[in-house]
Design a protein around this motif. Structure first.
Motif, PDB file in Angstrom:
ATOM      1  N   ALA A  36       0.808  -1.224   0.000  1.00 30.08           N
ATOM      2  CA  ALA A  36       0.000   0.000   0.000  1.00 30.08           C
ATOM      3  C   ALA A  36       0.844   1.279   0.000  1.00 30.08           C
ATOM      4  O   ALA A  36       0.299   2.375  -0.101  1.00 30.08           O
ATOM      5  CB  ALA A  36      -0.927   0.007   1.213  1.00 30.08           C
ATOM      6  N   LEU A  37       2.159   1.146   0.102  1.00 29.29           N
ATOM      7  CA  LEU A  37       3.028   2.321   0.202  1.00 29.29           C
ATOM      8  C   LEU A  37       3.078   3.096  -1.107  1.00 29.29           C
ATOM      9  O   LEU A  37       3.324   2.534  -2.165  1.00 29.29           O
ATOM     10  CB  LEU A  37       4.452   1.882   0.575  1.00 29.29           C
ATOM     11  CG  LEU A  37       5.419   3.016   0.871  1.00 29.29           C
ATOM     12  CD1 LEU A  37       5.109   3.647   2.222  1.00 29.29           C
ATOM     13  CD2 LEU A  37       6.847   2.509   0.842  1.00 29.29           C
ATOM     14  N   THR A  38       2.828   4.406  -1.020  1.00 25.42           N
ATOM     15  CA  THR A  38       2.973   5.286  -2.180  1.00 25.42           C
ATOM     16  C   THR A  38       3.849   6.472  -1.791  1.00 25.42           C
ATOM     17  O   THR A  38       3.878   6.888  -0.631  1.00 25.42           O
ATOM     18  CB  THR A  38       1.617   5.826  -2.680  1.00 25.42           C
ATOM     19  OG1 THR A  38       1.064   6.692  -1.674  1.00 25.42           O
ATOM     20  CG2 THR A  38       0.636   4.702  -2.996  1.00 25.42           C
ATOM     21  N   THR A  39       4.542   7.014  -2.778  1.00 25.14           N
ATOM     22  CA  THR A  39       5.376   8.184  -2.497  1.00 25.14           C
ATOM     23  C   THR A  39       4.518   9.382  -2.111  1.00 25.14           C
ATOM     24  O   THR A  39       4.938  10.210  -1.308  1.00 25.14           O
ATOM     25  CB  THR A  39       6.266   8.533  -3.700  1.00 25.14           C
ATOM     26  OG1 THR A  39       5.457   8.707  -4.865  1.00 25.14           O
ATOM     27  CG2 THR A  39       7.303   7.454  -3.951  1.00 25.14           C
ATOM     28  N   GLU A  50       5.948  15.752  -2.675  1.00 25.58           N
ATOM     29  CA  GLU A  50       6.321  14.463  -3.258  1.00 25.58           C
ATOM     30  C   GLU A  50       7.653  14.577  -3.994  1.00 25.58           C
ATOM     31  O   GLU A  50       8.444  13.627  -4.030  1.00 25.58           O
ATOM     32  CB  GLU A  50       5.218  13.957  -4.184  1.00 25.58           C
ATOM     33  CG  GLU A  50       5.432  12.534  -4.646  1.00 25.58           C
ATOM     34  CD  GLU A  50       4.276  11.976  -5.449  1.00 25.58           C
ATOM     35  OE1 GLU A  50       4.271  10.759  -5.671  1.00 25.58           O
ATOM     36  OE2 GLU A  50       3.380  12.746  -5.863  1.00 25.58           O
ATOM     37  N   ALA A  51       7.928  15.736  -4.554  1.00 25.30           N
ATOM     38  CA  ALA A  51       9.207  15.958  -5.238  1.00 25.30           C
ATOM     39  C   ALA A  51      10.383  15.775  -4.283  1.00 25.30           C
ATOM     40  O   ALA A  51      11.460  15.324  -4.691  1.00 25.30           O
ATOM     41  CB  ALA A  51       9.239  17.344  -5.864  1.00 25.30           C
ATOM     42  N   SER A  52      10.199  16.087  -3.011  1.00 18.82           N
ATOM     43  CA  SER A  52      11.261  15.903  -2.021  1.00 18.82           C
ATOM     44  C   SER A  52      11.621  14.431  -1.856  1.00 18.82           C
ATOM     45  O   SER A  52      12.779  14.092  -1.632  1.00 18.82           O
ATOM     46  CB  SER A  52      10.857  16.479  -0.667  1.00 18.82           C
ATOM     47  OG  SER A  52      10.790  17.877  -0.724  1.00 18.82           O
ATOM     48  N   VAL A  53      10.623  13.569  -1.955  1.00 19.49           N
ATOM     49  CA  VAL A  53      10.890  12.129  -1.877  1.00 19.49           C
ATOM     50  C   VAL A  53      11.843  11.738  -3.003  1.00 19.49           C
ATOM     51  O   VAL A  53      12.841  11.051  -2.783  1.00 19.49           O
ATOM     52  CB  VAL A  53       9.583  11.307  -1.956  1.00 19.49           C
ATOM     53  CG1 VAL A  53       9.891   9.808  -1.977  1.00 19.49           C
ATOM     54  CG2 VAL A  53       8.648  11.653  -0.801  1.00 19.49           C
ATOM     55  N   HIS A  56      15.512  13.132  -2.616  1.00 16.83           N
ATOM     56  CA  HIS A  56      16.369  12.424  -1.662  1.00 16.83           C
ATOM     57  C   HIS A  56      16.616  10.966  -2.027  1.00 16.83           C
ATOM     58  O   HIS A  56      17.673  10.421  -1.698  1.00 16.83           O
ATOM     59  CB  HIS A  56      15.776  12.499  -0.260  1.00 16.83           C
ATOM     60  CG  HIS A  56      15.890  13.852   0.354  1.00 16.83           C
ATOM     61  ND1 HIS A  56      17.079  14.376   0.798  1.00 16.83           N
ATOM     62  CD2 HIS A  56      14.955  14.802   0.583  1.00 16.83           C
ATOM     63  CE1 HIS A  56      16.872  15.591   1.281  1.00 16.83           C
ATOM     64  NE2 HIS A  56      15.600  15.876   1.160  1.00 16.83           N
ATOM     65  N   PHE A  57      15.660  10.305  -2.664  1.00 21.62           N
ATOM     66  CA  PHE A  57      15.756   8.864  -2.870  1.00 21.62           C
ATOM     67  C   PHE A  57      15.666   8.438  -4.330  1.00 21.62           C
ATOM     68  O   PHE A  57      15.702   7.255  -4.619  1.00 21.62           O
ATOM     69  CB  PHE A  57      14.675   8.158  -2.050  1.00 21.62           C
ATOM     70  CG  PHE A  57      14.814   8.425  -0.582  1.00 21.62           C
ATOM     71  CD1 PHE A  57      15.736   7.726   0.181  1.00 21.62           C
ATOM     72  CD2 PHE A  57      14.050   9.388   0.038  1.00 21.62           C
ATOM     73  CE1 PHE A  57      15.886   7.981   1.539  1.00 21.62           C
ATOM     74  CE2 PHE A  57      14.177   9.648   1.400  1.00 21.62           C
ATOM     75  CZ  PHE A  57      15.104   8.943   2.144  1.00 21.62           C
ATOM     76  N   GLN A  58      15.518   9.324  -5.257  1.00 18.31           N
ATOM     77  CA  GLN A  58      15.423   9.117  -6.700  1.00 18.31           C
ATOM     78  C   GLN A  58      14.130   8.439  -7.124  1.00 18.31           C
ATOM     79  O   GLN A  58      13.514   8.855  -8.081  1.00 18.31           O
ATOM     80  CB  GLN A  58      16.620   8.368  -7.257  1.00 18.31           C
ATOM     81  CG  GLN A  58      17.891   9.166  -7.168  1.00 18.31           C
ATOM     82  CD  GLN A  58      19.019   8.531  -7.940  1.00 18.31           C
ATOM     83  OE1 GLN A  58      19.006   7.358  -8.246  1.00 18.31           O
ATOM     84  NE2 GLN A  58      20.024   9.324  -8.243  1.00 18.31           N
ATOM     85  N   ASP A  59      13.725   7.385  -6.440  1.00 16.04           N
ATOM     86  CA  ASP A  59      12.494   6.692  -6.793  1.00 16.04           C
ATOM     87  C   ASP A  59      12.027   5.858  -5.598  1.00 16.04           C
ATOM     88  O   ASP A  59      12.694   5.828  -4.555  1.00 16.04           O
ATOM     89  CB  ASP A  59      12.670   5.820  -8.047  1.00 16.04           C
ATOM     90  CG  ASP A  59      13.810   4.815  -7.939  1.00 16.04           C
ATOM     91  OD1 ASP A  59      14.253   4.512  -6.817  1.00 16.04           O
ATOM     92  OD2 ASP A  59      14.258   4.333  -8.991  1.00 16.04           O
TER      93      ASP A  59
END
Length: 81
Positions: A36-39, A50-53, A56-59
């Motif tokens: 169920a995890l979404t960015t 969401e762009a911050s995700v 920091h983590f690319q994807d």
């Protein structure tokens, strides 16, 4: 009169965003499961864009890799045994 939301900042995310994102991802996985995890949900929980995700983590895979590594850190402290 409705309250106006603060203007979104452009550029580098605020300090502490990476840790907040990682913590939010771990919490969401515990609560809802990995499937169920979404960015978008991670960003919302961490109070970042969401762009911050992605900054920091690319994807999502990069975020999940860091979640796994964060989980292994306490095990490394136990040392060989």
């Amino acid at each position: 009169m409705p309250e106006e939301s603060p203007a979104r900042r452009r550029g580098r995310p605020p300090a502490g965003a990476r840790e907040a994102i990682l913590g939010a991802a771990i919490e969401l996985i515990r609560e809802q499961g990995l499937a169920a995890l979404t960015t978008r949900e991670v960003a919302s929980r961490a109070a970042v864009s969401e762009a911050s995700v992605f900054y920091h983590f690319q994807d999502k895979a990069g975020l999940l890799e860091q979640v796994v590594l964060a989980g292994l850190t306490p095990l490394k402290a136990l040392g060989p045994g």
